[in-house]
Design a protein around this motif. Structure first.
Motif, PDB file in Angstrom:
ATOM      1  N   LEU A   1       0.492  -1.335   0.231  1.00 33.14           N
ATOM      2  CA  LEU A   1       0.103   0.114   0.111  1.00 33.14           C
ATOM      3  C   LEU A   1       1.376   1.925  -0.081  1.00 33.14           C
ATOM      4  O   LEU A   1       0.282   1.906  -0.996  1.00 33.14           O
ATOM      5  CB  LEU A   1      -0.860  -0.117   1.488  1.00 33.14           C
ATOM      6  CG  LEU A   1      -2.058  -0.873   1.128  1.00 33.14           C
ATOM      7  CD1 LEU A   1      -2.354  -1.576   2.750  1.00 33.14           C
ATOM      8  CD2 LEU A   1      -3.199  -0.907  -0.246  1.00 33.14           C
ATOM      9  N   SER A   2       1.917   0.744   0.810  1.00 32.17           N
ATOM     10  CA  SER A   2       2.761   2.329   0.440  1.00 32.17           C
ATOM     11  C   SER A   2       3.388   2.793  -1.159  1.00 32.17           C
ATOM     12  O   SER A   2       3.616   3.782  -1.148  1.00 32.17           O
ATOM     13  CB  SER A   2       3.731   1.874   1.361  1.00 32.17           C
ATOM     14  OG  SER A   2       3.609   2.355   2.848  1.00 32.17           O
ATOM     15  N   VAL A   3       3.990   1.515  -1.891  1.00 29.92           N
ATOM     16  CA  VAL A   3       3.990   1.780  -3.514  1.00 29.92           C
ATOM     17  C   VAL A   3       3.167   2.268  -3.953  1.00 29.92           C
ATOM     18  O   VAL A   3       3.084   3.303  -4.505  1.00 29.92           O
ATOM     19  CB  VAL A   3       4.322   0.808  -3.801  1.00 29.92           C
ATOM     20  CG1 VAL A   3       4.316   0.513  -5.245  1.00 29.92           C
ATOM     21  CG2 VAL A   3       5.948  -0.592  -3.158  1.00 29.92           C
ATOM     22  N   SER A   4       1.812   1.517  -3.626  1.00 34.10           N
ATOM     23  CA  SER A   4       0.813   1.774  -4.624  1.00 34.10           C
ATOM     24  C   SER A   4       0.215   3.862  -3.603  1.00 34.10           C
ATOM     25  O   SER A   4      -0.359   5.258  -4.540  1.00 34.10           O
ATOM     26  CB  SER A   4      -0.930   1.474  -4.144  1.00 34.10           C
ATOM     27  OG  SER A   4      -2.292   2.337  -4.566  1.00 34.10           O
ATOM     28  N   TRP A   5       0.432   4.362  -2.469  1.00 33.58           N
ATOM     29  CA  TRP A   5       0.666   5.815  -2.469  1.00 33.58           C
ATOM     30  C   TRP A   5       0.955   6.453  -2.977  1.00 33.58           C
ATOM     31  O   TRP A   5       0.603   7.891  -3.672  1.00 33.58           O
ATOM     32  CB  TRP A   5       0.581   5.921  -0.887  1.00 33.58           C
ATOM     33  CG  TRP A   5       0.225   7.233   0.030  1.00 33.58           C
ATOM     34  CD1 TRP A   5      -0.464   7.463   0.373  1.00 33.58           C
ATOM     35  CD2 TRP A   5       1.520   8.367   0.162  1.00 33.58           C
ATOM     36  NE1 TRP A   5       0.068   8.962   1.086  1.00 33.58           N
ATOM     37  CE2 TRP A   5       1.034   9.303   0.825  1.00 33.58           C
ATOM     38  CE3 TRP A   5       2.683   8.617  -0.825  1.00 33.58           C
ATOM     39  CZ2 TRP A   5       1.645  11.054   0.919  1.00 33.58           C
ATOM     40  CZ3 TRP A   5       3.392  10.235  -0.689  1.00 33.58           C
ATOM     41  CH2 TRP A   5       2.372  10.654   0.538  1.00 33.58           C
ATOM     42  N   TYR A   6       2.399   6.070  -3.452  1.00 31.67           N
ATOM     43  CA  TYR A   6       3.402   7.202  -4.507  1.00 31.67           C
ATOM     44  C   TYR A   6       2.546   6.866  -5.463  1.00 31.67           C
ATOM     45  O   TYR A   6       2.687   7.855  -6.464  1.00 31.67           O
ATOM     46  CB  TYR A   6       4.498   6.579  -4.183  1.00 31.67           C
ATOM     47  CG  TYR A   6       5.156   6.895  -2.738  1.00 31.67           C
ATOM     48  CD1 TYR A   6       5.547   8.243  -2.612  1.00 31.67           C
ATOM     49  CD2 TYR A   6       5.805   6.369  -2.050  1.00 31.67           C
ATOM     50  CE1 TYR A   6       6.493   8.442  -1.915  1.00 31.67           C
ATOM     51  CE2 TYR A   6       6.715   6.899  -0.634  1.00 31.67           C
ATOM     52  CZ  TYR A   6       6.757   8.066  -0.566  1.00 31.67           C
ATOM     53  OH  TYR A   6       7.897   8.612   0.728  1.00 31.67           O
ATOM     54  N   LEU A   7       1.562   5.818  -6.355  1.00 35.68           N
ATOM     55  CA  LEU A   7       2.208   5.663  -7.254  1.00 35.68           C
ATOM     56  C   LEU A   7       0.554   6.788  -7.514  1.00 35.68           C
ATOM     57  O   LEU A   7       0.494   6.996  -8.723  1.00 35.68           O
ATOM     58  CB  LEU A   7       1.675   3.726  -7.663  1.00 35.68           C
ATOM     59  CG  LEU A   7       3.529   3.434  -8.049  1.00 35.68           C
ATOM     60  CD1 LEU A   7       2.207   2.038  -8.099  1.00 35.68           C
ATOM     61  CD2 LEU A   7       4.073   3.500  -9.426  1.00 35.68           C
ATOM     62  N   SER A   8       0.126   6.218  -7.196  1.00 38.23           N
ATOM     63  CA  SER A   8      -1.379   7.118  -7.221  1.00 38.23           C
ATOM     64  C   SER A   8      -0.789   8.933  -7.123  1.00 38.23           C
ATOM     65  O   SER A   8      -1.722   9.522  -8.151  1.00 38.23           O
ATOM     66  CB  SER A   8      -2.482   6.944  -5.559  1.00 38.23           C
ATOM     67  OG  SER A   8      -2.878   5.745  -6.289  1.00 38.23           O
ATOM     68  N   ARG A   9      -0.038   9.135  -5.963  1.00 40.49           N
ATOM     69  CA  ARG A   9       0.142  10.833  -6.170  1.00 40.49           C
ATOM     70  C   ARG A   9       0.616  11.539  -7.632  1.00 40.49           C
ATOM     71  O   ARG A   9       0.677  12.062  -7.862  1.00 40.49           O
ATOM     72  CB  ARG A   9       1.247  11.056  -5.157  1.00 40.49           C
ATOM     73  CG  ARG A   9       0.509  11.116  -3.760  1.00 40.49           C
ATOM     74  CD  ARG A   9       1.516  11.116  -2.640  1.00 40.49           C
ATOM     75  NE  ARG A   9       1.765  12.610  -2.021  1.00 40.49           N
ATOM     76  CZ  ARG A   9       2.450  13.917  -2.093  1.00 40.49           C
ATOM     77  NH1 ARG A   9       0.596  14.186  -1.891  1.00 40.49           N
ATOM     78  NH2 ARG A   9       2.607  15.027  -2.305  1.00 40.49           N
ATOM     79  N   ALA A  10       1.393  10.320  -8.331  1.00 41.17           N
ATOM     80  CA  ALA A  10       2.122  10.616  -9.596  1.00 41.17           C
ATOM     81  C   ALA A  10       1.000  10.336 -10.508  1.00 41.17           C
ATOM     82  O   ALA A  10       1.049  10.077 -11.929  1.00 41.17           O
ATOM     83  CB  ALA A  10       3.497   9.652 -10.045  1.00 41.17           C
TER      84      ALA A  10
END
Length: 427
Positions: A17-26
């Motif tokens: 989910l931490s990877v998802s957080w960054y991908l979502s912001r990008a």
């Protein structure tokens, strides 16, 4: 049904989910595939009296950090679940729950093809990038002779343990003294159960030293940020079991010698068993001495840091043994000693058989650099020592996830057919 998504994150724990957080912001389209529900393991795989062994201030995830009233305390299992739930409320992760990935293989046109098992049946999904966030070692280890022991003795793995009341009346044999085994032995001991403990080679650490938590000292010393390749002792050092200590009741040492003085029965490494007879190697004294040597050496390292920096601190000290084994017991008759249950706390092993890619060493562990493999598009996250000692812990997840996300974002920029998409992961 077959679909395509640019990025598939496999696993909905805090790392994925931490990877998802960054991908979502990008603005990177992706999906998180979770076999159960997000961060379910914290509620489903910890015992009732579980607490973190790291101070609460270590708890940091993308865009979110512990800000409660006790930064130097230790959250209980339920408090961790609540804290993680609060984090999940801060962003909208594209999670597909109850979706298990049963196969990952190279796609016909590059990228990967995933086979998914859902409540509605089987489907396939293709992706250009796959981030494996299923945890470091998901398969509980049991010894080969476990099935030869008497069926009258209840056997569970540490991940199944919840409290003393779930076990039948009688004495309990706990096997292993990593963090789980040592803390479960303490939990049973405090509940008034007669505990027999097979002591392994795990080291230990002081909870508090010279006025502060030892892990706070170690963080100040930069040990959690040091890359694995630069860690003293090399690969052998980083593959050792973590030091045992507890955050229970505000935090304290775990001193197996004191437990023995209070009536716990200690043995060396469990090496075999049949019916109600089990055998131990004569390693108890060596294991206890080794754990204490590590304990005192960490204190000495903190002393040197304090002297070098002039940090404010209380007086130095060293641990002195409070109990010594008179003999090295090598056998135990479970029936004669009233042992009705065994808790196996001897660890886990990797299981990546569902991944069809040349990304693993002879031991089945991913060959990676900061999570990135030599297989184009395949990454891992949440592995112990993936990059630093902090990897696999709350303290290091954010940094590791950011690196993986930036790698994926960079690949998307490079493959853009026209003007590159302007993406940012800061903040």
């Amino acid at each position: 049904m077959s679909t395509h998504v640019p990025v598939a994150v496999i696993g909905g724990g805090q790392a994925g989910l931490s990877v998802s957080w960054y991908l979502s912001r990008a603005g990177i389209e992706h999906v998180v595939l979770e076999a159960a529900t997000p961060v379910h393991a914290w509620a489903d795989s910890r015992w009732d009296n579980f607490t973190l062994v790291t101070p609460n201030w270590h708890c940091r995830l993308p865009g979110y950090a512990y800000d409660g009233p006790d930064p130097d305390g230790f959250m209980t299992r339920d408090e961790v679940v609540d804290w993680l739930s609060g984090w999940l409320d801060t962003f909208d992760a594209p999670v597909r729950t109850h979706t298990r990935v049963t196969r990952l293989r190279n796609g016909t046109d590059g990228g990967f093809e995933l086979t998914l098992r859902t409540d509605a049946g089987e489907e396939t999904l293709s992706c250009a990038h796959a981030v494996v966030a299923t945890g470091g070692y998901p398969i509980p280890v049991l010894p080969s002779f476990a099935g030869a022991l008497a069926p009258s003795v209840t056997q569970i793995h540490s991940e199944q343990y919840r409290n003393a009341g779930q076990l039948p009346d009688g004495a309990v044999l706990v096997v292993g003294t990593g963090q789980s085994g040592a803390q479960i032995a303490e939990d049973l001991h405090l509940a008034g159960r007669q505990v027999h403990l097979a002591v392994g080679n795990a080291p230990r650490v002081a909870r508090f030293y010279r006025g502060r938590d030892c892990m706070t000292w170690l963080a100040d010393m930069g040990l959690y940020d040091r890359p694995a390749a630069e860690y003293p002792g090399g690969k052998a050092a980083i593959e050792k079991t973590n030091h045992y200590v507890t955050g229970r009741d505000g935090g304290r040492d775990i001193d197996l010698r004191r437990f023995a003085a209070e009536g716990m029965r200690l043995y060396g490494t469990l090496v075999g068993g049949h019916d109600t007879a089990v055998q131990f190697a004569p390693t108890l004294r060596r294991a206890l001495d080794h754990a204490d040597v590590v304990y005192n050496s960490i204190c000495a390292d903190i002393d040197a840091y304090i002297e070098r920096t002039g940090a404010a601190a209380g007086p130095p000290g060293r641990y002195t043994p409070v109990w010594e084994p008179e003999t090295e017991p090598t056998a135990l008759d479970l029936a004669a000693e009233g042992v009705t249950a065994i808790v196996w706390a001897i660890g886990y092993r990797p299981d990546y058989r569902w991944i069809e890619a040349s990304a693993f060493d002879g031991g089945g562990r991913p060959m990676q650099n900061r999570g990135v493999t030599t297989v184009p598009g395949l990454s891992f996250i949440g592995l112990p020592w993936m990059h630093t000692w902090g990897s696999g812990r709350f303290l290091g997840v954010d940094s590791d996830a950011r690196h993986i996300a930036e790698t994926i974002i960079g690949a998307h920029r490079d493959s853009a057919p026209a003007s590159p998409l302007r993406l940012a992961v800061g903040g």
